[in-house]
Design a protein around this motif. Structure first.
Motif, mmCIF file in Angstrom:
data_model
loop_
_atom_site.group_PDB
_atom_site.id
_atom_site.type_symbol
_atom_site.label_atom_id
_atom_site.label_comp_id
_atom_site.label_asym_id
_atom_site.label_seq_id
_atom_site.Cartn_x
_atom_site.Cartn_y
_atom_site.Cartn_z
ATOM 1 N N PHE A 3 28.423 45.184 33.945
ATOM 2 C CA PHE A 3 29.696 44.845 33.312
ATOM 3 C C PHE A 3 30.800 45.776 33.817
ATOM 4 O O PHE A 3 31.907 45.340 34.100
ATOM 5 N N LEU A 4 30.512 47.058 33.946
ATOM 6 C CA LEU A 4 31.485 48.038 34.408
ATOM 7 C C LEU A 4 31.914 47.731 35.844
ATOM 8 O O LEU A 4 33.102 47.807 36.164
ATOM 9 N N ARG A 5 30.976 47.351 36.706
ATOM 10 C CA ARG A 5 31.314 47.019 38.096
ATOM 11 C C ARG A 5 32.223 45.787 38.157
ATOM 12 O O ARG A 5 33.201 45.760 38.889
ATOM 13 N N ILE A 6 31.890 44.772 37.396
ATOM 14 C CA ILE A 6 32.714 43.551 37.367
ATOM 15 C C ILE A 6 34.096 43.876 36.815
ATOM 16 O O ILE A 6 35.118 43.427 37.351
ATOM 17 N N PHE A 7 34.149 44.672 35.781
ATOM 18 C CA PHE A 7 35.425 45.064 35.189
ATOM 19 C C PHE A 7 36.278 45.821 36.196
ATOM 20 O O PHE A 7 37.473 45.532 36.357
ATOM 21 N N LEU A 8 35.707 46.779 36.903
ATOM 22 C CA LEU A 8 36.444 47.556 37.893
ATOM 23 C C LEU A 8 36.878 46.678 39.057
ATOM 24 O O LEU A 8 37.993 46.820 39.576
ATOM 25 N N LEU A 9 36.039 45.764 39.486
ATOM 26 C CA LEU A 9 36.399 44.849 40.563
ATOM 27 C C LEU A 9 37.580 43.968 40.143
ATOM 28 O O LEU A 9 38.534 43.784 40.904
ATOM 29 N N CYS A 10 37.533 43.441 38.930
ATOM 30 C CA CYS A 10 38.643 42.615 38.420
ATOM 31 C C CYS A 10 39.912 43.443 38.292
ATOM 32 O O CYS A 10 41.004 42.991 38.643
ATOM 33 N N LEU A 11 39.799 44.644 37.793
ATOM 34 C CA LEU A 11 40.953 45.520 37.633
ATOM 35 C C LEU A 11 41.576 45.801 39.001
ATOM 36 O O LEU A 11 42.796 45.740 39.161
ATOM 37 N N PHE A 12 40.764 46.096 39.990
ATOM 38 C CA PHE A 12 41.236 46.363 41.342
ATOM 39 C C PHE A 12 41.928 45.123 41.913
ATOM 40 O O PHE A 12 42.996 45.206 42.504
ATOM 41 N N ALA A 13 41.300 43.963 41.741
ATOM 42 C CA ALA A 13 41.853 42.719 42.280
ATOM 43 C C ALA A 13 43.187 42.379 41.629
ATOM 44 O O ALA A 13 44.142 41.996 42.301
ATOM 45 N N PHE A 14 43.301 42.499 40.309
ATOM 46 C CA PHE A 14 44.551 42.179 39.619
ATOM 47 C C PHE A 14 45.639 43.185 39.955
ATOM 48 O O PHE A 14 46.811 42.847 40.024
ATOM 49 N N ASN A 15 45.258 44.410 40.170
ATOM 50 C CA ASN A 15 46.231 45.449 40.469
ATOM 51 C C ASN A 15 46.900 45.205 41.819
ATOM 52 O O ASN A 15 48.058 45.531 42.004
ATOM 53 N N TYR A 16 46.193 44.637 42.775
ATOM 54 C CA TYR A 16 46.736 44.434 44.107
ATOM 55 C C TYR A 16 47.073 42.976 44.412
ATOM 56 O O TYR A 16 47.413 42.644 45.530
ATOM 57 N N SER A 17 46.974 42.102 43.432
ATOM 58 C CA SER A 17 47.289 40.699 43.688
ATOM 59 C C SER A 17 48.802 40.482 43.595
ATOM 60 O O SER A 17 49.518 41.217 42.942
ATOM 61 N N TYR A 18 49.282 39.461 44.259
ATOM 62 C CA TYR A 18 50.694 39.116 44.270
ATOM 63 C C TYR A 18 50.778 37.602 44.219
ATOM 64 O O TYR A 18 50.045 36.912 44.933
ATOM 65 N N SER A 19 51.670 37.092 43.382
ATOM 66 C CA SER A 19 51.807 35.648 43.316
ATOM 67 C C SER A 19 53.242 35.271 43.008
ATOM 68 O O SER A 19 54.031 36.101 42.566
ATOM 69 N N GLN A 20 53.552 34.015 43.267
ATOM 70 C CA GLN A 20 54.862 33.473 42.969
ATOM 71 C C GLN A 20 54.693 32.381 41.928
ATOM 72 O O GLN A 20 53.626 31.814 41.775
ATOM 73 N N VAL A 21 55.785 32.092 41.236
ATOM 74 C CA VAL A 21 55.789 31.009 40.268
ATOM 75 C C VAL A 21 56.546 29.844 40.893
ATOM 76 O O VAL A 21 57.627 30.032 41.457
ATOM 77 N N GLY A 22 55.967 28.670 40.799
ATOM 78 C CA GLY A 22 56.612 27.487 41.332
ATOM 79 C C GLY A 22 56.833 26.469 40.232
ATOM 80 O O GLY A 22 55.933 26.186 39.455
ATOM 81 N N ILE A 23 58.036 25.923 40.170
ATOM 82 C CA ILE A 23 58.354 24.844 39.239
ATOM 83 C C ILE A 23 58.666 23.630 40.099
ATOM 84 O O ILE A 23 59.582 23.661 40.917
ATOM 85 N N GLY A 24 57.904 22.597 39.924
ATOM 86 C CA GLY A 24 58.078 21.394 40.727
ATOM 87 C C GLY A 24 57.396 21.500 42.078
ATOM 88 O O GLY A 24 57.607 20.659 42.936
ATOM 89 N N THR A 25 56.569 22.530 42.273
ATOM 90 C CA THR A 25 55.831 22.684 43.520
ATOM 91 C C THR A 25 54.523 23.429 43.248
ATOM 92 O O THR A 25 54.475 24.304 42.386
#
Length: 177
Positions: A3-25
């Motif tokens: 559980f700790l490994r999955i939690f740390l992996l998710c935390l790492f992934a969310f910390n470095y993720s980047y996304s945009q919001v699209g309306i109508g696309t």
């Protein structure tokens, strides 16, 4: 431990993720944070509508008001896109909609002879009932009633015009702005 490994992996992934919001696309432009597309369905388009507020409603916006906040003010005859300027602590009109006033039924009275006074008249209307101001006049001469070779009469910029010998054999008209 797992559980700790999955939690740390998710935390790492969310910390470095980047996304945009699209309306109508579903594929927002990667250079944007918010990508709003105007096509609602094939061949049908729409626009962006800002929050619409009255002056009383605008006064209830929580402070401090962020610099650059935009609204559409619609209160009586006031119809303005406004942006808040935090340096001045005030709302600035960015663009106000105003119907252009109209001068209709333009005419003049008087005798069409040399050294006679012609007096212009017209009907003023304005969609927002704005008070008339800044009216200007210009008298013209032309070769015929259709305005062939129309020319402004130099210095003839009042509501009245004293005809001269230069007006002989010309048609006279007045323009009101």
């Amino acid at each position: 431990m797992r559980f700790l490994r999955i939690f740390l992996l998710c935390l790492f992934a969310f910390n470095y993720s980047y996304s945009q919001v699209g309306i109508g696309t579903e594929t927002p432009d990667p250079a944007t944070i918010l990508d709003v597309r105007s096509e609602i369905s094939p061949g049908v388009y729409g626009g962006l509508k800002l929050p619409t507020l009255t002056i009383a409603q605008r006064a209830t916006i929580a402070t401090p008001i962020p610099d650059g906040l935009m609204i559409y003010l619609n209160d009586g005859n006031n119809r303005c896109l406004q942006v808040y300027d935090s340096t001045r602590s005030q709302w600035m009109d960015w663009y106000c909609m105003n119907e252009v006033p109209e001068a209709s039924l333009v005419t003049y009275t008087g005798v069409l002879e040399v050294d006679e006074i012609l007096t212009s008249s017209y009907t003023y209307t304005d969609g927002e009932n704005d008070t008339e101001s800044g009216t200007s006049y210009q008298w013209y001469r032309a070769d015929d009633v259709t305005g062939t070779n129309v020319m402004a009469v130099s210095g003839a910029t009042a509501a009245t015009y004293l005809t001269t010998t230069s007006d002989g054999n010309f048609y006279v008209a007045v323009g009101i702005t």
